[in-house]
Design an enzyme around this catalytic site. Structure first.
Site, short mmCIF file in Angstrom:
data_model
loop_
_atom_site.label_atom_id
_atom_site.label_comp_id
_atom_site.label_asym_id
_atom_site.label_seq_id
_atom_site.Cartn_x
_atom_site.Cartn_y
_atom_site.Cartn_z
N SER A 16 15.51 36.80 15.03
CA SER A 16 15.58 37.59 13.56
C SER A 16 14.22 38.82 13.09
CB SER A 16 15.08 36.64 12.31
OG SER A 16 15.68 36.03 12.73
N LYS A 65 17.43 23.46 6.53
CA LYS A 65 18.99 24.00 5.77
C LYS A 65 19.06 23.23 4.74
CE LYS A 65 20.92 27.12 9.37
NZ LYS A 65 21.55 27.72 10.30
N ILE A 219 28.47 29.53 20.46
CA ILE A 219 28.06 30.17 19.50
C ILE A 219 26.46 29.82 19.65
CG2 ILE A 219 29.35 29.48 17.42
CD1 ILE A 219 27.23 27.69 17.01
#
Length: 278
Positions: A16, A65, A219
């Site tokens: 990221s 999350k 993924i």
């Protein structure tokens, strides 16, 4: 000056910072993207400290999350429905939660294979974790009329279908049922951690049927060519890679924070070169 970051545990090897530093530079902005690795035992204390930082937004990854939600001041409809947040925007000190996982995934498919997603497309999702939930929701939002879910524990797949009100469009399957019928689907999405190190020698299913013309997606982005994708390629399938989802969900987060519209093709090429160089 833009102040962004990521919370999670562990996150030392996250891509990221590279992605968002590139986005900041490409948009001719000034800013930073910082990693905030928070020990689960210290989460409640550290998240309060984070509130005091002058952040414009941050991403949230496992295992936080769901846990982050109680600290938010507001949450958008998709994140509320999914019960998970991976993006937080700070507006006048208020934390607003979003979920870009599913929409980032669907966008990555549309970017690579623009004619693939049709209302009549038959989709199979393997796995029933948080990623599967977000991707499933986004496929239904896109208007696809057949999206089945397969899991080792069929009840988990059935729970997602019922909770997200997809009974008219979906069937819960066992992995064995999915494997047997896999050639009947236009798109097959592998959403579990099977195929990721240290299980990179494994695949959630064993492919022995011709799937030429179908799109197989994983993924998992490390390794790029998982066993699942290698098998699919040998059976004639087109491939979609995990790093594409990773990049597009990050771009969507960046859009939420900044309101800008980055050039996806340019950063994708740079991202691919970076991954090839690792």
């Amino acid at each position: 000056m833009l102040h962004l970051g990521l919370i999670g545990y562990p996150i030392a090897h996250s891509l990221s910072p590279w992605i968002h530093s590139k986005l900041i530079k490409d948009q001719q902005m000034e800013g930073t993207y910082e990693l905030f690795e928070i020990d689960p035992d210290k989460f409640d204390t550290e998240i309060v400290k984070l509130k005091a930082k002058d952040l414009d937004g941050f991403n949230v990854t496992v295992p936080y999350k769901e846990r982050i939600i109680e600290y938010l001041d507001d949450i958008d409809d998709a994140a509320q429905f999914l019960g998970a947040v991976n993006t937080v925007k700070v507006i006048d000190g208020q934390w607003i939660g979003y979920n870009t996982d599913g929409v980032g995934y669907v966008t990555s498919i549309e970017n690579r294979y623009p004619d693939t997603l049709k209302e009549t497309s038959k989709v199979l999702i393997l796995g029933s974790g948080g990623a599967a939930r977000g991707i499933y929701y986004s496929f239904l939002q896109k208007g696809l009329r057949r999206v089945d879910l397969a899991n080792r524990t069929v009840a988990k797949a059935d729970h997602i279908i019922r909770e997200l009100e997809g009974e008219d469009f979906s069937q819960p399957l066992s992995i064995e049922e999915a494997e047997y019928n896999i050639d009947k689907y236009d798109i097959v999405v592998q959403t579990s951690s099977v195929g990721m190190s240290p299980n990179d020698h494994q695949s959630i299913v064993s492919l022995s049927r011709n799937v030429r013309g179908s799109l197989f997606s994983d993924i998992v982005y490390r390794p790029k060519m998982t066993v699942f994708l290698t098998q699919a390629q040998s059976m004639g399938a087109d491939l979609h890679f995990g790093y594409e989802m990773l990049l597009h969900q990050a771009i969507y987060s960046f859009k939420i924070w900044t309101g800008t519209n980055p050039d996806t093709d340019n950063i994708m090429k740079d991202f691919e070169r970076k991954l090839e160089g690792e």
